[in-house]
Design an enzyme around this catalytic site. Structure first.
Site, mmCIF file in Angstrom:
data_model
loop_
_atom_site.group_PDB
_atom_site.id
_atom_site.type_symbol
_atom_site.label_atom_id
_atom_site.label_comp_id
_atom_site.label_asym_id
_atom_site.label_seq_id
_atom_site.Cartn_x
_atom_site.Cartn_y
_atom_site.Cartn_z
ATOM 1 C CG HIS A 192 8.146 15.577 -18.559
ATOM 2 N ND1 HIS A 192 7.618 14.304 -18.527
ATOM 3 C CD2 HIS A 192 9.402 15.451 -19.047
ATOM 4 C CE1 HIS A 192 8.519 13.444 -18.970
ATOM 5 N NE2 HIS A 192 9.611 14.113 -19.293
ATOM 6 C CG HIS A 242 -1.867 1.125 1.254
ATOM 7 N ND1 HIS A 242 -2.111 1.816 2.403
ATOM 8 C CD2 HIS A 242 -2.620 1.708 0.292
ATOM 9 C CE1 HIS A 242 -2.997 2.778 2.155
ATOM 10 N NE2 HIS A 242 -3.311 2.726 0.875
ATOM 11 C CE1 TYR A 262 6.664 15.836 -21.700
ATOM 12 C CE2 TYR A 262 5.951 16.074 -23.974
ATOM 13 C CZ TYR A 262 6.726 16.485 -22.913
ATOM 14 O OH TYR A 262 7.578 17.553 -23.062
ATOM 15 C CB ALA A 263 3.487 7.271 -23.368
ATOM 16 C CG ASN A 264 6.493 9.046 -19.242
ATOM 17 O OD1 ASN A 264 7.141 8.063 -19.554
ATOM 18 N ND2 ASN A 264 6.654 10.222 -19.821
#
Length: 129
Positions: A96, A20, A118-120
């Protein structure tokens, strides 16, 4: 041998160690990887595996209580932005630069072969109960 789910032994083992509040960064091939977090590099060729494939595979296995992405994804990569909004209606957006700083505290980084900017996304693990 596992029949379904994530078959990559390094990724499957790393997921089993999460708890968690732990952070998991799923990133494109160009994201700078900080020193410290455990890294499972799945990148094979440009675009393989895709950000979407890895994200959906991890979402099948993890309980997620929050997600953070860079606000630049909205204009630079509308497809990834739409995917993130569909998966996380309460997606938190930061710069970013902030996302890169936050990634240093991730417990696990999963690098994809995604070749679009920016595929994060930084996921925050929840609990199933």
């Amino acid at each position: 041998m596992k029949r379904t789910g994530i078959l990559n032994r390094h990724l499957s083992g790393a997921l089993a160690e999460l708890g968690h509040g732990h952070g998991v960064l799923i990133c494109d091939a160009g994201m700078p990887i900080p020193v410290g977090p455990r890294v499972v590099d799945l990148a094979f060729r440009a675009g393989v595996p895709s950000f979407a494939e890895v994200l959906d595979g991890l979402l099948d296995e993890l309980v997620i209580e929050g997600a953070t992405a860079a606000h630049e994804v909205r204009t630079a990569n509308p497809e990834a932005s739409a995917l993130l909004q569909a998966r996380f209606p309460e997606l938190e957006l930061v710069s970013h630069e902030q996302l890169k700083a936050l990634s240093a505290d991730a417990r696990l980084i999963v690098r994809t072969g995604e070749a679009r900017p920016y595929a994060n996304v930084l996921l925050r693990c929840g609990v199933f109960f």
